[in-house]
Design an enzyme around this catalytic site. Structure first.
Site, PDB file in Angstrom:
ATOM      1  CG  ASP A   1      -0.508   0.362   2.763  1.00 24.37           C
ATOM      2  OD1 ASP A   1       0.764   0.289   2.432  1.00 24.37           O
ATOM      3  OD2 ASP A   1      -0.874   0.338   3.861  1.00 24.37           O
TER       4      ASP A   1
ATOM      5  CB  CYS B   1       0.949  -2.262   4.378  1.00 28.40           C
ATOM      6  SG  CYS B   1       0.232  -3.629   6.377  1.00 28.40           S
TER       7      CYS B   1
ATOM      8  CB  THR C   1       1.529  -2.379  10.919  1.00 23.21           C
ATOM      9  OG1 THR C   1       0.543  -2.973  10.735  1.00 23.21           O
ATOM     10  CG2 THR C   1       1.788  -1.346  11.049  1.00 23.21           C
TER      11      THR C   1
ATOM     12  CG  HIS D   1       8.665 -24.629  11.865  1.00 22.24           C
ATOM     13  ND1 HIS D   1       8.785 -24.778  13.400  1.00 22.24           N
ATOM     14  CD2 HIS D   1       9.984 -25.459  11.638  1.00 22.24           C
ATOM     15  CE1 HIS D   1      10.351 -25.661  13.828  1.00 22.24           C
ATOM     16  NE2 HIS D   1      10.862 -25.652  12.779  1.00 22.24           N
TER      17      HIS D   1
ATOM     18  CG  HIS E   1       6.986 -28.565  11.068  1.00 22.46           C
ATOM     19  ND1 HIS E   1       7.047 -28.082  12.510  1.00 22.46           N
ATOM     20  CD2 HIS E   1       8.259 -28.985  10.837  1.00 22.46           C
ATOM     21  CE1 HIS E   1       7.670 -28.005  12.949  1.00 22.46           C
ATOM     22  NE2 HIS E   1       9.130 -28.414  11.876  1.00 22.46           N
TER      23      HIS E   1
HETATM   24  C1  RB5 Z   1      -2.324   2.625   6.309  1.00 22.23           C
HETATM   25  O1  RB5 Z   1      -2.253   4.344   6.569  1.00 22.23           O
HETATM   26  C2  RB5 Z   1      -2.494   1.210   7.901  1.00 22.23           C
HETATM   27  O2  RB5 Z   1      -3.260   1.452   7.924  1.00 22.23           O
HETATM   28  C3  RB5 Z   1      -1.468   0.716   6.381  1.00 22.23           C
HETATM   29  O3  RB5 Z   1      -0.411   0.799   5.934  1.00 22.23           O
HETATM   30  C4  RB5 Z   1      -1.205  -0.887   7.875  1.00 22.23           C
HETATM   31  O4  RB5 Z   1      -0.042   0.168   8.290  1.00 22.23           O
HETATM   32  C5  RB5 Z   1      -2.256  -1.807   8.441  1.00 22.23           C
HETATM   33  O5  RB5 Z   1      -2.216  -2.531   8.920  1.00 22.23           O
END
Ligand code: RB5
Length: 143
Positions: free
Chosen positions: A8, A65, A67, A98, A132
């Protein structure tokens, strides 16, 4: 290996760095976006990459993305996808050994580009340990 990659808007820089890294390592990379200059929704890109793996157009996929959490949640909704969210090299290697993870998710706001590239190498170089398989079969039965 043929690797689909998507991100993203939060992970465009990391995606470009990892594409260059994968290509330098001799992999064939299918860049599924997103384009710069827009805010997008990670499920759209997780779905596209998961579809590429399941259709056989890619051996594995990388999803990025902010996180990595949203991408991993979305990708794991797709039957047949085993997406692993990783932050370190050991977990990345074990995701292959695994869990036979066919998708690796990384958060660009959490993991730096050097560690991310090392995670990719560890995952791509890992061989699944068939001890596994029974657990994978049980996961598949839950789908
Ligand atoms: C986008 O702002 C953010 O929410 C996305 O990149 C991600 O971290 C979502 O899990």
């Amino acid at each position: 290996m043929r690797i689909a990659i998507a991100s993203d808007h939060a992970a465009i820089d990391l995606r470009q760095q990892l594409i260059a890294h994968l290509e330098r390592s001799g992999h064939q990379v299918d860049d599924l976006g997103c384009d710069e200059g827009q805010r997008v929704d990670y499920p759209d890109y997780a779905g596209a990459a998961a579809g590429a793996v399941l259709a056989g157009g890619a051996d594995k996929a990388v999803l990025l993305c902010g996180t990595g959490i949203g991408m991993s949640i979305a990708a794991n909704k797709v039957v047949g996808i085993r997406a692993a969210l990783v932050h370190d090299v050991t977990t990345a290697r074990l995701a292959g050994e695994h869990n036979a993870a066919n998708v690796l998710c990384i958060g660009a706001r959490v993991v730096g580009p050097l560690v991310a590239a090392e995670c990719l190498d560890a995952w791509l170089g890992a061989a699944f340990d068939p001890r596994h398989q029974r657990r994978l079969d049980k996961v598949a039965a839950m789908e």
